[in-house]
Design a protein around this motif. Structure first.
Motif, mmCIF file in Angstrom:
data_model
loop_
_atom_site.group_PDB
_atom_site.id
_atom_site.type_symbol
_atom_site.label_atom_id
_atom_site.label_comp_id
_atom_site.label_asym_id
_atom_site.label_seq_id
_atom_site.Cartn_x
_atom_site.Cartn_y
_atom_site.Cartn_z
ATOM 1 N N ALA A 9 -2.000 5.058 3.493
ATOM 2 C CA ALA A 9 -3.314 4.712 2.935
ATOM 3 C C ALA A 9 -3.965 3.575 3.709
ATOM 4 O O ALA A 9 -3.294 2.731 4.296
ATOM 5 C CB ALA A 9 -3.173 4.318 1.464
ATOM 6 N N THR A 41 -2.281 4.558 -9.737
ATOM 7 C CA THR A 41 -2.768 4.091 -8.436
ATOM 8 C C THR A 41 -3.798 5.057 -7.864
ATOM 9 O O THR A 41 -3.768 6.257 -8.124
ATOM 10 C CB THR A 41 -1.616 3.942 -7.423
ATOM 11 O OG1 THR A 41 -0.829 5.142 -7.401
ATOM 12 C CG2 THR A 41 -0.728 2.756 -7.769
ATOM 13 N N THR A 81 -5.080 0.696 -1.191
ATOM 14 C CA THR A 81 -4.468 1.167 -2.430
ATOM 15 C C THR A 81 -4.917 0.274 -3.577
ATOM 16 O O THR A 81 -4.866 -0.952 -3.468
ATOM 17 C CB THR A 81 -2.933 1.162 -2.328
ATOM 18 O OG1 THR A 81 -2.510 2.211 -1.456
ATOM 19 C CG2 THR A 81 -2.278 1.367 -3.695
ATOM 20 N N ARG A 87 0.821 -1.211 0.000
ATOM 21 C CA ARG A 87 0.000 0.000 0.000
ATOM 22 C C ARG A 87 0.854 1.259 0.000
ATOM 23 O O ARG A 87 1.981 1.273 0.489
ATOM 24 C CB ARG A 87 -0.895 0.024 1.244
ATOM 25 C CG ARG A 87 -2.081 -0.911 1.189
ATOM 26 C CD ARG A 87 -2.859 -0.843 2.481
ATOM 27 N NE ARG A 87 -3.880 -1.889 2.538
ATOM 28 C CZ ARG A 87 -4.273 -2.493 3.646
ATOM 29 N NH1 ARG A 87 -3.745 -2.140 4.821
ATOM 30 N NH2 ARG A 87 -5.195 -3.433 3.604
ATOM 31 N N PHE A 88 0.258 2.332 -0.505
ATOM 32 C CA PHE A 88 0.834 3.666 -0.412
ATOM 33 C C PHE A 88 0.989 4.041 1.061
ATOM 34 O O PHE A 88 0.110 3.748 1.887
ATOM 35 C CB PHE A 88 -0.104 4.644 -1.114
ATOM 36 C CG PHE A 88 0.304 6.077 -1.065
ATOM 37 C CD1 PHE A 88 1.360 6.552 -1.819
ATOM 38 C CD2 PHE A 88 -0.397 6.973 -0.270
ATOM 39 C CE1 PHE A 88 1.714 7.886 -1.788
ATOM 40 C CE2 PHE A 88 -0.059 8.318 -0.227
ATOM 41 C CZ PHE A 88 1.008 8.772 -1.001
ATOM 42 N N HIS A 95 -5.843 5.774 -4.027
ATOM 43 C CA HIS A 95 -5.723 5.446 -2.605
ATOM 44 C C HIS A 95 -6.894 5.996 -1.797
ATOM 45 O O HIS A 95 -7.244 7.182 -1.910
ATOM 46 C CB HIS A 95 -4.427 6.034 -2.018
ATOM 47 C CG HIS A 95 -3.235 5.873 -2.903
ATOM 48 N ND1 HIS A 95 -2.609 4.665 -3.089
ATOM 49 C CD2 HIS A 95 -2.564 6.772 -3.673
ATOM 50 C CE1 HIS A 95 -1.592 4.828 -3.922
ATOM 51 N NE2 HIS A 95 -1.553 6.098 -4.289
#
Length: 478
Positions: free
Chosen positions: A207, A227, A210, A203-204, A229
């Motif tokens: 976030a 992407t 994501t 994941r970002f 988020h």
């Protein structure tokens, strides 16, 4: 322009890519390691993509804005996971105007923090929501292993940032952005991406969820091409992004962010290119058609005049066209050059063509060979031929992708599958298992596909129950 050609993909895909982007005059290397100069031919591709995506963003109700590229370091430190995730990539200014700054400034790697600061200032009531912002900008992420378009220290992108009253509305936005990116990839870049959610370890930073679009390149590797988020209230809490609801209570907003960058151009190059160079989808090609007049002396003047007349007709019909009437170069050299640069359609116009009232058409790819078209039908037929070529490239890429994805049930078949494509597997979801797979094969979880049947099984590596209720995709990536 080099006349030596490029390294075959089968021999060294990385060398092929590095040579093509330079020889096709898309980019040049910047003066600082990891930076790039986007040349006019490459920038025109970006402009075509940008115009299309900007229209979709505005149709979605978003407004463009511009925020500073210098961000106080303290903004990043407010969200611990965010600063930890970006810390190795940050470029920081400590001296300006000949003096040491009281507070270091981060050169924008992404704008959640600075935009969060202003969302908190601008949002007061539920009537101010949703707040839908977008920014076209350059960002800086210090890159140790640069590759033009794919990973550079500075690159161009758009970043959407939105605030919503609740999770449901924010998730609708998150999925809208994902679907918008998938539309651009499929319809403009002719890349048959797969939409899915990232596993927790991918994941970002900061976030809650994501989502990604993943495209398969012609060496079987994956490219994360855009992407989206859902940030929950993580940034709202640290930046005090609150609103007064209809009952007068102060509530934290739910925020999203989403981005697509010049990396998409790298995806176009690696999805469609061949041993001759670029192959460009017509909708993103700076020149959709190149006309090469052929002949010497008086014949050269006659065919050049006819070529420019035809180009004028095509331009009025909305076709991006270039006449290559450079007298010092032979036609064969021009053919090779425009093949290297990926122009979808080449029209050859010689004295015999003019005498016969035809033009000779050659496609950049396909097994149809050259064909002759009546001159008075070219303007009418060419838009349809370009659309057919666009569809051909998409179907070709989709067929290649599907041929290089396979279900894998156990570790025994996994390393071989991810050496040339993607593996569809059951996985336990544990980060340590992901790390071990990456250490052994360089493959990572690309996404949990949104589409695909609900299934249960056991992890192909460790044998524990699968965590996602369906198979997920693993592959090596850029």
């Amino acid at each position: 322009m080099s006349r030596e050609g490029v390294t075959p993909q089968s021999e060294d895909f990385s060398a092929w890519y590095n040579e093509v982007v330079i020889q096709a005059e898309l980019v040049d290397r910047g003066p600082v390691r990891g930076t790039m100069v986007i040349r006019p031919y490459g920038y025109r591709m970006w402009e075509l993509l940008q115009a299309d995506l900007d229209g979709r963003i505005k149709e979605g109700g978003h407004d463009n804005a511009a925020f500073p590229m210098f961000i106080p370091e303290s903004y990043f430190k407010r969200e611990a996971e965010h600063v930890e995730g970006f810390s190795p990539e940050l470029a920081v200014v400590t001296i300006a105007g000949g003096k040491e700054l009281e507070e270091p400034l981060v050169v924008r790697p992404t704008s959640e923090t600075v935009i969060g600061e202003y969302m908190a200032k601008w949002i007061e009531s539920h009537r101010d929501l949703p707040l839908l912002l977008n920014q076209w900008a350059n960002v800086v992420r210090w890159e140790l292993r640069p590759r033009m378009f794919l990973r550079t220290t500075e690159f161009l992108w758009q970043e959407g940032h939105t605030a919503h009253a609740d999770e449901d509305d924010a998730m609708r936005e998150t999925m809208w952005a994902l679907d918008t990116y998938a539309g651009v990839a499929r319809e403009l870049a002719a890349i048959p991406v797969i939409e899915g959610e990232k596993t927790p370890s991918e994941r970002f930073a900061g976030a809650v969820r994501t989502y990604t679009i993943e495209g398969m390149m012609r060496d079987g590797r994956a490219l994360q091409s855009g992407t989206s988020h859902y940030l929950g209230t993580n940034f709202a809490k640290v930046f005090d992004i609150t609103y007064q609801d209809e009952e007068g209570k102060l509530v934290h907003a739910h925020t999203t962010s989403w981005g697509l960058s010049t990396r998409m151009l790298g995806g176009v190059i690696m999805t469609h290119g061949d041993d001759k160079g670029l192959v460009l989808p017509p909708r993103i090609a700076p020149y959709q058609v190149v006309i090469v007049p052929i002949g010497r002396d008086d014949a050269a003047e006659r065919t050049a005049t006819a070529a420019h007349d035809l180009a004028g007709q095509l331009k009025r019909a909305g076709v991006r066209v270039r006449v290559d009437d450079r007298p010092q170069l032979r036609p064969g050299y021009k053919f090779n050059e425009w093949e290297l640069r990926g122009v979808p359609i080449r029209l050859e116009l010689g004295p015999r063509d003019l005498d016969g009232g035809v033009v000779t058409l050659a496609r950049r790819l396909g097994d149809q060979g050259k064909e002759q078209i009546p001159l008075d039908q070219v303007t009418e037929r060419l838009p349809g031929i370009l659309e057919e070529f666009q569809a051909f490239l998409y179907e070709r890429a989709e067929r290649f992708r599907d041929e290089h994805i396979a279900d894998v049930e156990s570790w025994d078949g996994f390393p071989e599958q991810v050496s040339t494509g993607w593996a569809r597997v059951f996985h336990c979801g544990r980060t340590d298992c992901e790390d071990a797979i990456k250490a052994d094969t360089a493959a990572t979880p690309r996404c949990i596909p949104i589409e695909g049947p609900q299934e249960q099984g056991t992890c192909f590596r460790c044998g524990e129950p699968s965590a996602y209720g369906k198979r997920i995709l693993f592959g090596r990536s850029y």
